[in-house]
Design an enzyme around this catalytic site. Structure first.
Site, PDB file in Angstrom:
ATOM      1  N   ASN A 122       7.684   7.566  -0.659  1.00  0.00           N
ATOM      2  CA  ASN A 122       7.404   6.132  -0.558  1.00  0.00           C
ATOM      3  C   ASN A 122       8.675   5.298  -0.672  1.00  0.00           C
ATOM      4  OD1 ASN A 122       4.753   6.827  -0.302  1.00  0.00           O
ATOM      5  ND2 ASN A 122       4.119   6.127  -2.342  1.00  0.00           N
TER       6      ASN A 122
ATOM      7  N   ASP B 282     -16.360  26.546 -34.861  1.00  0.00           N
ATOM      8  CA  ASP B 282     -17.710  26.907 -34.424  1.00  0.00           C
ATOM      9  C   ASP B 282     -18.801  26.335 -35.326  1.00  0.00           C
ATOM     10  OD1 ASP B 282     -17.199  28.409 -36.651  1.00  0.00           O
ATOM     11  OD2 ASP B 282     -17.728  30.343 -35.767  1.00  0.00           O
TER      12      ASP B 282
ATOM     13  N   VAL C  31       0.840  -1.207   0.000  1.00  0.00           N
ATOM     14  CA  VAL C  31       0.000   0.000   0.000  1.00  0.00           C
ATOM     15  C   VAL C  31       0.869   1.249   0.000  1.00  0.00           C
ATOM     16  CG1 VAL C  31      -1.663   1.326   1.351  1.00  0.00           C
ATOM     17  CG2 VAL C  31      -1.955  -1.143   1.104  1.00  0.00           C
TER      18      VAL C  31
ATOM     19  N   GLU D  51      -1.709   6.281  -2.973  1.00  0.00           N
ATOM     20  CA  GLU D  51      -3.172   6.149  -2.990  1.00  0.00           C
ATOM     21  C   GLU D  51      -3.881   7.480  -3.185  1.00  0.00           C
ATOM     22  OE1 GLU D  51      -1.269   5.390  -0.454  1.00  0.00           O
ATOM     23  OE2 GLU D  51      -1.277   3.227  -0.153  1.00  0.00           O
TER      24      GLU D  51
ATOM     25  N   ASP E   5     -16.932  21.615 -38.439  1.00  0.00           N
ATOM     26  CA  ASP E   5     -15.781  21.403 -37.566  1.00  0.00           C
ATOM     27  C   ASP E   5     -15.957  20.209 -36.635  1.00  0.00           C
ATOM     28  OD1 ASP E   5     -14.495  23.719 -38.519  1.00  0.00           O
ATOM     29  OD2 ASP E   5     -15.683  24.969 -37.180  1.00  0.00           O
TER      30      ASP E   5
ATOM     31  N   ASP F 288     -10.083  27.056 -36.900  1.00  0.00           N
ATOM     32  CA  ASP F 288     -10.913  27.524 -37.999  1.00  0.00           C
ATOM     33  C   ASP F 288     -10.726  29.031 -38.113  1.00  0.00           C
ATOM     34  OD1 ASP F 288     -12.917  27.214 -40.012  1.00  0.00           O
ATOM     35  OD2 ASP F 288     -14.363  28.082 -38.632  1.00  0.00           O
TER      36      ASP F 288
ATOM     37  N   THR G 283       0.497  12.227   4.272  1.00  0.00           N
ATOM     38  CA  THR G 283       1.339  12.824   3.227  1.00  0.00           C
ATOM     39  C   THR G 283       0.639  12.806   1.859  1.00  0.00           C
ATOM     40  OG1 THR G 283       2.456  10.706   2.923  1.00  0.00           O
ATOM     41  CG2 THR G 283       3.453  12.285   4.446  1.00  0.00           C
ATOM     42  N   ASP G 284       0.262  11.624   1.402  1.00  0.00           N
ATOM     43  CA  ASP G 284      -0.385  11.535   0.091  1.00  0.00           C
ATOM     44  C   ASP G 284      -1.742  12.230   0.089  1.00  0.00           C
ATOM     45  OD1 ASP G 284       1.777  10.116  -0.594  1.00  0.00           O
ATOM     46  OD2 ASP G 284       0.734   8.275  -1.167  1.00  0.00           O
TER      47      ASP G 284
END
Length: 799
Positions: free
Chosen positions: A609, A543, A168, A173, A547, A215, A640-641
């Site tokens: 990590n 537009d 993990v 994560e 297109d 365009d 932390t994450d």
């Protein structure tokens, strides 16, 4: 409700629903009708159809019944055909239906849209690679730690938990949450800058764009004809008009130009009098808007800018006769009574004073093609009166006409003739339009948006190549592209050129061509595909209905919110609410900031990590018990994450974000020396924590595991602060410039102190209360990571 159309069946005219039209029906068209199907024009009385949404032509196309020469003509050049979904803007006519539904040109576009498959964005591809790689690493490391712990005699249950915890810990994560929240916040910031994101991954894709395929009509230009040049004998004047969306406008308080040459006043008056458009006040914005043909509206605005208003001129020169425009003559004539005693005393009297000298009760103004008027003229107006049309004058007028035409402009001439009778019957028309006095000519073009040139320059500075793809005329496209700085070599490829090229031939030249003209929807799709085959990340702006296929195929499709069709918006990833090209550049900047922030999080998270895993992997090899508990690993990842990662997601832009080339599409998320950075920062983090832990463990200190736990946490707080910029010191960019991250750093530190000193956390996280001196040792040791990263940036700046 379904619109109804008039058709002629079995010799009888009847009204039916547009959905009931079938091939072979004769459909009757008049101004204001939407063409219900594709068909061959069999009757045209000054019939003009607005095809901008389908072909990109900003000017209505004049339709003819004559057969066409040549093969594989672009849609815009097929003047004897009408297309489903286009608008009849002038005149009347009839078509024989040749195609309905999905067999029409509009239907073919729908088929193209359905055939385009959505592909992964650059970010999705990079994160996919990252996820797979980290999964393999996590499994290998977890298996290795489980094996080593088991061989050392650690309890099986503990090693299973540890292996799971390490697996993990190896995976960031928080990445999905950070990416989603960062993209969502980026989309919110873009909305404040008038860019509406329809597909969330498009936020980051903008930052990776290497080519913007735009365009022309309505995107780079104003989508309205504008008088830019007035040319009279011996004098040329460049004109800039005040414009608003869709139609020419002029402010009610606009100050007229008082210093005007007499011939110029006569040219403007002629263009205004020989004109069926009108200027109407718009009280909501304090301006006048034109009603009627856009070209004629542009003439009215040009004259009004010089103080010559149509209402005043119509009062001084009442119209008493006219010969309407038709496609064979290519001109229009109006007859006006000359008032001997003008009721006004403004600048409007200047044309009147000139015309009185002609000693005739009426004057006929003729407006049309310059070539046609020159063949009917024998004099030219110079200063305050007519002079013979010598070869010198004729050559000068022809040169001016050709020069304007070569610059992609539409040119209209104005001539006049004094006459004794207002009669305009068929027998009199030839004499009225003969022996004319040529006055001058108007040069008109659909002008570039004023802000686009700066936006193009900014895009080029950021390493992004702008490309114009339009259905308009090649000369017009080249002129606009050169004026905006898009085209450097002047090379233009047309739709016919593309038809003759194979996919490989197009791929070989696509990086060198910046202007494509007279292209169809299929061509736009091929161009985008060729760019992508060359490894480019292509954005397509547009537009029109035409297109839509390319918008959907492009890595990022950008539709116009004001002038854009619903079809183009549905196919796009982003909609510009202000139809402003420079908003794309602003969105690109936001996209780069978002990619930078996601990369900074990956950089921060994986380095941390590596430090945790190296501690868990190396310590048992040195003979220590398990140095860090599974729940401690999960706690660190959560803080932390999770918390620090969210703070990094809102980091402001670095100062050089638009002064560097975009990331190469083939680069992984680890490109640019990130692997070596992760290695040394991760190793340093693990080494510091491991050193502290071994010193405390070897001396029999019971707090050694809590010290490792705390050093790892505080190290990542310092790492997060130092990683905010890849080059500048945190003290230069400002400690408080990212208040969310600063608050998260304080919150993480407080949570870690709670884990150490709150009694109920001891049994949960297996911590022990640290003496104050040991806490200072942990903080001091952790600061080494922060100082090392800052020192590394200082060394890079010196290089």
């Amino acid at each position: 409700s379904v619109p109804h159309v008039r058709v002629r069946r079995s010799g009888r005219v009847r009204e039916i629903a547009a959905t009931e039209v079938v091939p072979g029906d004769v459909v009757l068209l008049e101004a204001g009708n939407i063409v219900p199907a594709d068909g061959r024009v069999i009757e045209s009385v000054n019939l003009r159809i607005q095809e901008a949404a389908l072909t990109g032509e900003s000017e209505p196309i004049e339709k003819t019944v004559e057969p066409l020469t040549g093969s594989n003509l672009p849609l815009g050049d097929r003047k004897n055909l009408a297309y489903m979904g286009t608008l009849v803007s002038y005149g009347r006519g009839a078509i024989v239906v040749t195609a309905v539904g999905m067999q029409t040109e509009l239907g073919k576009i729908a088929t193209l849209i359905q055939s385009v498959k959505q592909e992964m964005t650059p970010l999705q591809k990079r994160l996919d690679q990252l996820g797979k790689g980290l999964a393999v690493v996590a499994l290998v490391v977890a298996a290795l730690i489980f094996t080593l712990g088991t061989l050392r005699g650690e309890p099986l249950e503990l090693m299973v938990m540890t292996a799971i915890g390490v697996a993990v810990a190896a995976v960031p994560e928080g990445l999905p949450a950070v990416v989603t929240i960062t993209l969502a916040l980026g989309a919110k910031r873009m909305l404040r800058r008038q860019a509406l994101i329809r597909q969330l991954p498009a936020v980051e894709t903008l930052g990776s764009v290497t080519v913007i395929c735009s365009d022309k009509t309505g995107t780079l230009t104003e989508n309205r004809m504008t008088v830019t040049v007035l040319d009279i004998a011996g004098h040329r004047l460049d004109v800039t008009e005040n414009l608003s969306r869709k139609v020419p406008v002029i402010d009610e308080v606009a100050q007229p130009v008082t210093d005007m040459q007499p011939a110029l006043a006569l040219l403007l008056a002629g263009g205004t009098l020989c004109n069926d458009a009108a200027l109407m006040p718009d009280q909501s914005v304090g301006r006048f808007r034109t009603i009627g043909d856009p070209t004629e509206g542009a003439l009215l605005v040009a004259a009004a800018r010089f103080g010559l208003w149509k209402d005043a001129l119509d009062e001084m020169f009442p119209r008493v006769g006219e010969v309407p425009f038709d496609s064979e003559r290519k001109r229009m004539t109006t007859v006006h009574r000359l008032m001997r005693e003008p009721s006004r005393h403004g600048i409007e009297t200047l044309p009147a004073s000139l015309l009185v000298s002609l000693a005739a009760p009426y004057v006929a103004f003729v407006k049309g093609s310059v070539d046609g008027l020159l063949t009917l003229s024998d004099r030219v107006w110079v200063d305050r009166g007519p002079e013979p049309l010598t070869d010198e004058y004729r050559d000068r007028i022809e040169i001016a006409n050709n020069k304007l035409a070569q610059n992609g402009m539409r040119v209209l001439g104005v001539a006049l003739r004094p006459i004794d009778s207002p009669e305009t019957s068929n027998g009199r028309r030839a004499s009225i339009e003969d022996k004319l006095i040529f006055v001058g000519l108007f040069g008109m073009i659909d002008p570039p948006r004023p802000e686009v040139k700066t936006a193009v320059a900014t895009a080029k500075q950021a390493g992004i190549r702008p490309v114009m793809i339009t259905g308009d005329h090649p000369l017009t496209a080249r002129h606009i592209a050169q004026e905006l700085g898009i085209a450097d070599n002047g090379r233009v490829l047309t739709g016919q050129d593309l038809d003759r090229m194979s996919a490989d031939e197009l791929k070989a030249v696509v990086d060198d061509v910046a202007v494509y003209a007279r292209v169809s929807p299929e061509h736009k799709l091929r161009i985008v595909q060729a760019l992508q085959a060359r490894g480019q990340i292509a954005a397509m702006t547009g537009d029109g209905v035409n297109d839509a296929p390319a918008l959907k195929k492009a890595d990022i499709g950008v539709a116009m919110g004001i002038t854009g069709t619903d079809v183009s918006k549905e196919a796009a990833d982003m909609v510009l609410l202000d139809d402003n090209f420079k908003t794309i550049v602003a969105a690109v900047e936001e996209g780069r900031v978002i990619f930078d922030n996601i990369r900074k999080f990956v950089k921060f998270s994986i380095a941390g990590n590596i430090g945790k895993i190296s501690v868990a992997l190396v310590a048992p090899l040195l003979g220590t018990p398990l140095p860090i508990q599974p729940l401690q690993l999960l706690w660190l990842n959560l803080l932390t994450d999770g918390l620090l990662g969210l703070g990094m997601g809102v980091e402001p832009a670095e100062k050089d974000v638009m002064n560097r080339a975009p990331a190469r599409p083939t680069d992984s998320i680890f490109a640019g020396g990130l692997v070596s950075y992760l290695a040394w920062v991760g190793a340093l983090t693990g080494l510091i924590a491991l050193t502290i832990g071994l010193l405390y463990w070897s001396s029999g200190n019971p707090h050694w595991q809590t010290m490792i736990f705390t050093v790892l946490c505080f190290s990542q707080v310092g790492q997060a602060l130092a990683t905010r910029s890849g080059r500048d010191s945190i003290f230069k960019i400002g400690v408080t410039s990212n208040r969310l991250l600063l608050g998260m750093a304080i919150a993480v530190s407080a949570a870690q102190l709670g884990a150490i000193y709150l009694p109920f956390m001891h049994g949960f996280l297996y911590t022990t209360p640290l003496p104050l001196a040991d806490l200072f040792v942990a903080a001091a040791a952790s600061s080494i990571v922060f100082l090392a990263i800052e020192g590394h940036k200082w060394w890079k700046r010196r290089k």
